[in-house]
Design a protein around this motif. Structure first.
Motif, PDB file in Angstrom:
ATOM      1  N   UNK A  58       4.781   8.231  -0.404  1.00  0.00           N
ATOM      2  CA  UNK A  58       3.961   8.419  -1.762  1.00  0.00           C
ATOM      3  C   UNK A  58       2.878   9.051  -1.908  1.00  0.00           C
ATOM      4  N   UNK A  59       3.033   9.638  -2.374  1.00  0.00           N
ATOM      5  CA  UNK A  59       1.298  10.533  -2.578  1.00  0.00           C
ATOM      6  C   UNK A  59       0.585  11.053  -3.975  1.00  0.00           C
ATOM      7  N   UNK A  80      -2.721  -3.972  -0.080  1.00  0.00           N
ATOM      8  CA  UNK A  80      -1.340  -4.292  -0.478  1.00  0.00           C
ATOM      9  C   UNK A  80      -0.603  -3.358   0.307  1.00  0.00           C
ATOM     10  N   UNK A  81      -0.497  -1.749   0.488  1.00  0.00           N
ATOM     11  CA  UNK A  81       0.409  -0.732   0.969  1.00  0.00           C
ATOM     12  C   UNK A  81       0.356  -1.434   1.814  1.00  0.00           C
ATOM     13  N   UNK A  82      -0.176  -1.913   3.232  1.00  0.00           N
ATOM     14  CA  UNK A  82      -0.103  -2.152   4.172  1.00  0.00           C
ATOM     15  C   UNK A  82       0.392  -3.023   4.753  1.00  0.00           C
ATOM     16  N   UNK A  86       2.993   0.467   4.670  1.00  0.00           N
ATOM     17  CA  UNK A  86       3.198   1.272   4.896  1.00  0.00           C
ATOM     18  C   UNK A  86       1.857   1.901   5.618  1.00  0.00           C
ATOM     19  N   UNK A  87       0.944   3.506   6.031  1.00  0.00           N
ATOM     20  CA  UNK A  87       0.544   3.432   6.580  1.00  0.00           C
ATOM     21  C   UNK A  87       0.177   4.639   5.560  1.00  0.00           C
ATOM     22  N   UNK A 118       6.332   4.982   4.580  1.00  0.00           N
ATOM     23  CA  UNK A 118       7.189   3.653   4.968  1.00  0.00           C
ATOM     24  C   UNK A 118       8.563   3.870   5.603  1.00  0.00           C
ATOM     25  N   UNK A 119       8.361   3.968   7.003  1.00  0.00           N
ATOM     26  CA  UNK A 119       9.421   4.107   7.532  1.00  0.00           C
ATOM     27  C   UNK A 119      10.134   5.633   8.009  1.00  0.00           C
TER      28      UNK A 119
END
Length: 154
Positions: A58-59, A80-82, A86-87, A118-119
């Motif tokens: 996501x960007x 939330x993302x963490x 997600x990093x 993520x991944x």
């Protein structure tokens, strides 16, 4: 005045290692950080419904730090993302991503632009000045890049 709202668009990208989902997003700039947090939750919920457990990148302009304090670290969207695996990536932590341009005169410089992965294995993230060869600004946002070196844990 702006007509309409912020949005996201995604695509499944095929690589030699398999597909991943790429999503470009622009979160709201004219709202408190709690609103962007809700937007991030909603976005990640929608991604989960279509991703088929694919790696995700996501960007975009997340407008972090676009608040009275100006501190992007206060944005809830990072936790939330963490919490969803997600990093966050946006070059050097101290380097801001906005600049004066011919079209925009921001009252302060901010760190608004990010990738969340993520991944995916990210080897580096860099901020590239959005300047033409003569040093004139091409945008009020600099370019944020990530180098994807492979797929990680899904």
């Amino acid at each position: 005045p702006r007509i309409g709202g912020r949005l996201a668009i995604g695509a499944r990208i095929m690589t030699d290692s398999g597909p991943f989902l790429a999503v470009s997003v622009h979160l709201e700039s004219d709202a408190p950080e709690s609103y962007r947090g809700r937007q991030m939750e909603y976005l990640l919920d929608q991604i989960d419904t279509i991703s088929d457990r694919l790696p995700v990148l996501v960007g975009g302009a997340l407008n972090t730090g676009n608040s009275p304090s100006g501190d992007w670290r206060e944005e809830r969207l990072f936790s939330i993302a963490d919490g969803r695996g997600y990093t966050a990536h946006s070059g050097d932590e101290s380097t801001l991503t906005t600049r004066l341009s011919r079209l925009a005169r921001p009252s302060r410089h901010m760190k608004l632009d990010w990738f969340f992965a993520r991944g995916l294995e990210i080897s580096e993230s860099e901020i590239v000045p959005a300047l033409d060869p003569g040093g004139m600004p091409l945008s009020d946002h600099d370019i944020v890049t990530v180098n994807i070196v492979g797929f990680g844990k899904r």
